[in-house]
Design a protein around this motif. Structure first.
Motif, PDB file in Angstrom:
ATOM      1  N   MET A   1       0.841  -1.202   0.000  1.00  0.00           N
ATOM      2  CA  MET A   1       0.000   0.000   0.000  1.00  0.00           C
ATOM      3  C   MET A   1       0.878   1.255   0.000  1.00  0.00           C
ATOM      4  O   MET A   1       1.907   1.297   0.658  1.00  0.00           O
ATOM      5  CB  MET A   1      -0.912   0.001   1.227  1.00  0.00           C
ATOM      6  N   ASN A   2       0.456   2.287  -0.689  1.00  0.00           N
ATOM      7  CA  ASN A   2       1.251   3.497  -0.797  1.00  0.00           C
ATOM      8  C   ASN A   2       1.384   4.245   0.516  1.00  0.00           C
ATOM      9  O   ASN A   2       2.289   5.050   0.695  1.00  0.00           O
ATOM     10  CB  ASN A   2       0.662   4.426  -1.859  1.00  0.00           C
ATOM     11  N   ASP A   3       0.433   4.032   1.437  1.00  0.00           N
ATOM     12  CA  ASP A   3       0.506   4.723   2.721  1.00  0.00           C
ATOM     13  C   ASP A   3       1.119   3.846   3.804  1.00  0.00           C
ATOM     14  O   ASP A   3       0.885   4.027   4.988  1.00  0.00           O
ATOM     15  CB  ASP A   3      -0.880   5.203   3.151  1.00  0.00           C
ATOM     16  N   SER A   4       1.930   2.856   3.395  1.00  0.00           N
ATOM     17  CA  SER A   4       2.570   1.954   4.358  1.00  0.00           C
ATOM     18  C   SER A   4       3.429   2.744   5.326  1.00  0.00           C
ATOM     19  O   SER A   4       4.188   3.632   4.926  1.00  0.00           O
ATOM     20  CB  SER A   4       3.443   0.932   3.619  1.00  0.00           C
ATOM     21  N   PRO A   5       3.328   2.462   6.627  1.00  0.00           N
ATOM     22  CA  PRO A   5       4.141   3.174   7.623  1.00  0.00           C
ATOM     23  C   PRO A   5       5.628   2.865   7.517  1.00  0.00           C
ATOM     24  O   PRO A   5       6.438   3.529   8.145  1.00  0.00           O
ATOM     25  CB  PRO A   5       3.568   2.675   8.956  1.00  0.00           C
ATOM     26  N   ASP A   6       5.979   1.840   6.720  1.00  0.00           N
ATOM     27  CA  ASP A   6       7.380   1.471   6.593  1.00  0.00           C
ATOM     28  C   ASP A   6       8.232   2.610   6.052  1.00  0.00           C
ATOM     29  O   ASP A   6       9.418   2.693   6.334  1.00  0.00           O
ATOM     30  CB  ASP A   6       7.537   0.255   5.668  1.00  0.00           C
ATOM     31  N   TYR A   7       7.658   3.485   5.248  1.00  0.00           N
ATOM     32  CA  TYR A   7       8.446   4.556   4.662  1.00  0.00           C
ATOM     33  C   TYR A   7       7.817   5.937   4.828  1.00  0.00           C
ATOM     34  O   TYR A   7       8.374   6.931   4.382  1.00  0.00           O
ATOM     35  CB  TYR A   7       8.683   4.293   3.174  1.00  0.00           C
ATOM     36  N   GLN A   8       6.661   6.021   5.507  1.00  0.00           N
ATOM     37  CA  GLN A   8       5.986   7.310   5.634  1.00  0.00           C
ATOM     38  C   GLN A   8       6.793   8.339   6.404  1.00  0.00           C
ATOM     39  O   GLN A   8       6.607   9.539   6.212  1.00  0.00           O
ATOM     40  CB  GLN A   8       4.610   7.130   6.296  1.00  0.00           C
ATOM     41  N   GLU A   9       7.703   7.869   7.279  1.00  0.00           N
ATOM     42  CA  GLU A   9       8.507   8.801   8.063  1.00  0.00           C
ATOM     43  C   GLU A   9       9.826   9.172   7.365  1.00  0.00           C
ATOM     44  O   GLU A   9      10.644   9.899   7.929  1.00  0.00           O
ATOM     45  CB  GLU A   9       8.819   8.187   9.435  1.00  0.00           C
ATOM     46  N   ALA A  10      10.031   8.656   6.162  1.00  0.00           N
ATOM     47  CA  ALA A  10      11.268   8.978   5.439  1.00  0.00           C
ATOM     48  C   ALA A  10      11.332  10.463   5.123  1.00  0.00           C
ATOM     49  O   ALA A  10      10.314  11.117   4.870  1.00  0.00           O
ATOM     50  CB  ALA A  10      11.347   8.170   4.145  1.00  0.00           C
ATOM     51  N   HIS A  11      12.528  11.030   5.148  1.00  0.00           N
ATOM     52  CA  HIS A  11      12.710  12.444   4.822  1.00  0.00           C
ATOM     53  C   HIS A  11      12.457  12.671   3.333  1.00  0.00           C
ATOM     54  O   HIS A  11      12.982  11.948   2.480  1.00  0.00           O
ATOM     55  CB  HIS A  11      14.126  12.882   5.174  1.00  0.00           C
ATOM     56  N   THR A  12      11.647  13.641   3.031  1.00  0.00           N
ATOM     57  CA  THR A  12      11.324  13.933   1.630  1.00  0.00           C
ATOM     58  C   THR A  12      11.543  15.399   1.248  1.00  0.00           C
ATOM     59  O   THR A  12      11.508  15.733   0.064  1.00  0.00           O
ATOM     60  CB  THR A  12       9.853  13.564   1.330  1.00  0.00           C
ATOM     61  N   ASP A  13      11.781  16.253   2.224  1.00  0.00           N
ATOM     62  CA  ASP A  13      11.974  17.676   1.941  1.00  0.00           C
ATOM     63  C   ASP A  13      13.455  18.024   2.142  1.00  0.00           C
ATOM     64  O   ASP A  13      13.954  18.020   3.276  1.00  0.00           O
ATOM     65  CB  ASP A  13      11.103  18.517   2.877  1.00  0.00           C
ATOM     66  N   PHE A  14      14.138  18.312   1.054  1.00  0.00           N
ATOM     67  CA  PHE A  14      15.578  18.592   1.124  1.00  0.00           C
ATOM     68  C   PHE A  14      15.916  20.023   0.690  1.00  0.00           C
ATOM     69  O   PHE A  14      17.011  20.301   0.246  1.00  0.00           O
ATOM     70  CB  PHE A  14      16.341  17.576   0.256  1.00  0.00           C
ATOM     71  N   ARG A  15      14.940  20.915   0.889  1.00  0.00           N
ATOM     72  CA  ARG A  15      15.191  22.309   0.523  1.00  0.00           C
ATOM     73  C   ARG A  15      16.266  22.944   1.404  1.00  0.00           C
ATOM     74  O   ARG A  15      16.992  23.833   0.962  1.00  0.00           O
ATOM     75  CB  ARG A  15      13.896  23.119   0.611  1.00  0.00           C
ATOM     76  N   HIS A  16      16.385  22.452   2.643  1.00  0.00           N
ATOM     77  CA  HIS A  16      17.334  23.054   3.580  1.00  0.00           C
ATOM     78  C   HIS A  16      18.286  22.023   4.191  1.00  0.00           C
ATOM     79  O   HIS A  16      18.875  22.273   5.240  1.00  0.00           O
ATOM     80  CB  HIS A  16      16.576  23.783   4.691  1.00  0.00           C
ATOM     81  N   SER A  17      18.416  20.872   3.565  1.00  0.00           N
ATOM     82  CA  SER A  17      19.336  19.851   4.081  1.00  0.00           C
ATOM     83  C   SER A  17      19.990  19.108   2.924  1.00  0.00           C
ATOM     84  O   SER A  17      19.526  19.186   1.780  1.00  0.00           O
ATOM     85  CB  SER A  17      18.612  18.861   4.997  1.00  0.00           C
ATOM     86  N   LEU A  18      21.054  18.397   3.249  1.00  0.00           N
ATOM     87  CA  LEU A  18      21.839  17.701   2.221  1.00  0.00           C
ATOM     88  C   LEU A  18      21.163  16.404   1.813  1.00  0.00           C
ATOM     89  O   LEU A  18      20.835  15.561   2.658  1.00  0.00           O
ATOM     90  CB  LEU A  18      23.246  17.408   2.775  1.00  0.00           C
ATOM     91  N   SER A  19      20.958  16.226   0.528  1.00  0.00           N
ATOM     92  CA  SER A  19      20.353  14.998   0.010  1.00  0.00           C
ATOM     93  C   SER A  19      21.425  14.000  -0.394  1.00  0.00           C
ATOM     94  O   SER A  19      22.616  14.328  -0.453  1.00  0.00           O
ATOM     95  CB  SER A  19      19.486  15.318  -1.206  1.00  0.00           C
ATOM     96  N   TYR A  20      20.984  12.790  -0.712  1.00  0.00           N
ATOM     97  CA  TYR A  20      21.882  11.739  -1.200  1.00  0.00           C
ATOM     98  C   TYR A  20      22.632  12.201  -2.443  1.00  0.00           C
ATOM     99  O   TYR A  20      23.850  12.091  -2.540  1.00  0.00           O
ATOM    100  CB  TYR A  20      21.046  10.492  -1.493  1.00  0.00           C
ATOM    101  N   GLY A  21      21.884  12.724  -3.410  1.00  0.00           N
ATOM    102  CA  GLY A  21      22.503  13.179  -4.650  1.00  0.00           C
ATOM    103  C   GLY A  21      23.452  14.337  -4.433  1.00  0.00           C
ATOM    104  O   GLY A  21      24.503  14.428  -5.081  1.00  0.00           O
ATOM    105  N   GLY A  22      23.097  15.215  -3.500  1.00  0.00           N
ATOM    106  CA  GLY A  22      23.969  16.343  -3.202  1.00  0.00           C
ATOM    107  C   GLY A  22      25.256  15.916  -2.539  1.00  0.00           C
ATOM    108  O   GLY A  22      26.348  16.406  -2.867  1.00  0.00           O
ATOM    109  N   TYR A  23      25.142  14.993  -1.575  1.00  0.00           N
ATOM    110  CA  TYR A  23      26.325  14.511  -0.866  1.00  0.00           C
ATOM    111  C   TYR A  23      27.315  13.848  -1.817  1.00  0.00           C
ATOM    112  O   TYR A  23      28.526  14.040  -1.718  1.00  0.00           O
ATOM    113  CB  TYR A  23      25.899  13.526   0.218  1.00  0.00           C
ATOM    114  N   LEU A  24      26.801  13.072  -2.757  1.00  0.00           N
ATOM    115  CA  LEU A  24      27.657  12.355  -3.705  1.00  0.00           C
ATOM    116  C   LEU A  24      27.955  13.162  -4.964  1.00  0.00           C
ATOM    117  O   LEU A  24      28.657  12.664  -5.850  1.00  0.00           O
ATOM    118  CB  LEU A  24      26.997  11.030  -4.101  1.00  0.00           C
ATOM    119  N   ALA A  25      27.448  14.370  -5.033  1.00  0.00           N
ATOM    120  CA  ALA A  25      27.645  15.218  -6.221  1.00  0.00           C
ATOM    121  C   ALA A  25      27.258  14.461  -7.489  1.00  0.00           C
ATOM    122  O   ALA A  25      27.995  14.452  -8.491  1.00  0.00           O
ATOM    123  CB  ALA A  25      29.087  15.709  -6.294  1.00  0.00           C
TER     124      ALA A  25
END
Length: 276
Positions: free
Chosen positions: A1-25
């Motif tokens: 299900m798309n609303d599974s709690p397994d990933y609902q708490e994952a970080h999705t807003d990276f406007r003010h923090s370092l993302s995976y792609g940003g860290y690895l350039a």
């Protein structure tokens, strides 16, 4: 299900923090594959060589750290780094298996586009060779136009190799190796010496007494063994793609690579097996 709690708490807003792609350039990294032709297999050729260069960067990082530890007489932590070198070498060797899916006809579609560019000119590969002790001043010449690279390679050429530092450690632990070995001209290839062989024989005949040196010796053999495997896979990959044509960098191609396989970096560690 798309609303599974397994990933609902994952970080999705990276406007003010370092993302995976940003860290690895990743934007920069993924923009560096720039084929010169429309040939489908040129992308594979570029990716394999770039990935190998990244692994070589890690190998150099680990070798330098291991060598510093050996210079300080700290064998145990250096072994972890040499083990990592061996694992990275395995990844580099396996990369040739992917490149072997490219046929001679595929290669010829873009071969002429990169002119005289060749792995022979790889700064990092030459640094790995120098750190491991395969020394030849001629190999500095392709870097004469790059002052910093040339200086870094020349410094490595004239400094003790991984094996030289291991022999100094052997000497410090009571084996009293001759000055001709310990204070030689490091810019020249290492020549086997009977007193070095005698010292390693003592280590291998009394492993419990010299366990740290014995384990170091076997780790060095692992490194050279994997270096040979990488070179052999390189040879067979080149032969199946271009046969006995000259290499793009002007070398004899397969003939040059076959001769390179004959190089022995840590000769006494191989000879000791015969003498035991």
């Amino acid at each position: 299900m798309n609303d599974s709690p397994d990933y609902q708490e994952a970080h999705t807003d990276f406007r003010h923090s370092l993302s995976y792609g940003g860290y690895l350039a990743l934007d920069d990294l993924l923009s560096l594959q720039r084929p010169l032709t429309d040939a489908h297999d040129e992308m594979l050729f570029i990716v394999i060589h770039q990935v190998s260069e990244l692994w070589m960067r890690q190998v150099i990082h680990e070798l330098r750290s291991a060598m510093q530890l050996l210079e300080e007489g700290r064998i145990d932590p250096s072994l972890k780094m040499l083990t990592r070198v061996v694992r990275a070498q395995e990844q580099m060797t396996n990369a040739w298996e992917v490149l072997k899916t490219m046929t001679p006809a595929d290669y010829l579609e873009f071969r002429s586009a990169f002119g005289a560019a060749s792995g022979f000119q790889s700064y990092q590969y030459r640094m790995v060779e120098f750190l491991l002790g395969n020394r030849n001043p001629f190999m500095l010449r392709p870097f004469a136009h790059e002052a910093q690279r040339h200086a870094e390679l020349e410094a490595a050429l004239r400094a003790p190799s991984l094996y030289d530092l291991s022999l100094r450690l052997l000497d410090r632990q009571g084996f009293e190796l001759p000055a001709a070995v310990l204070e030689r001209d490091f810019s020249r290839p290492y020549e086997p010496h009977p007193e070095v062989l005698a010292a390693w024989l003592e280590v291998y005949r009394h492993t419990s007494k010299h366990w740290d040196l014995y384990y170091l010796a076997e780790k060095l053999v692992d490194v050279e063994d994997n270096f040979r495997r990488w070179r052999f896979n390189h040879l067979t990959t080149v032969e199946r793609m271009i046969g006995f044509k000259r290499g793009s960098g002007g070398t004899a191609g397969v003939g040059y690579l076959r001769k390179a396989i004959e190089t022995v970096l840590f000769p006494e560690l191989w000879q000791v097996r015969t003498e035991l």
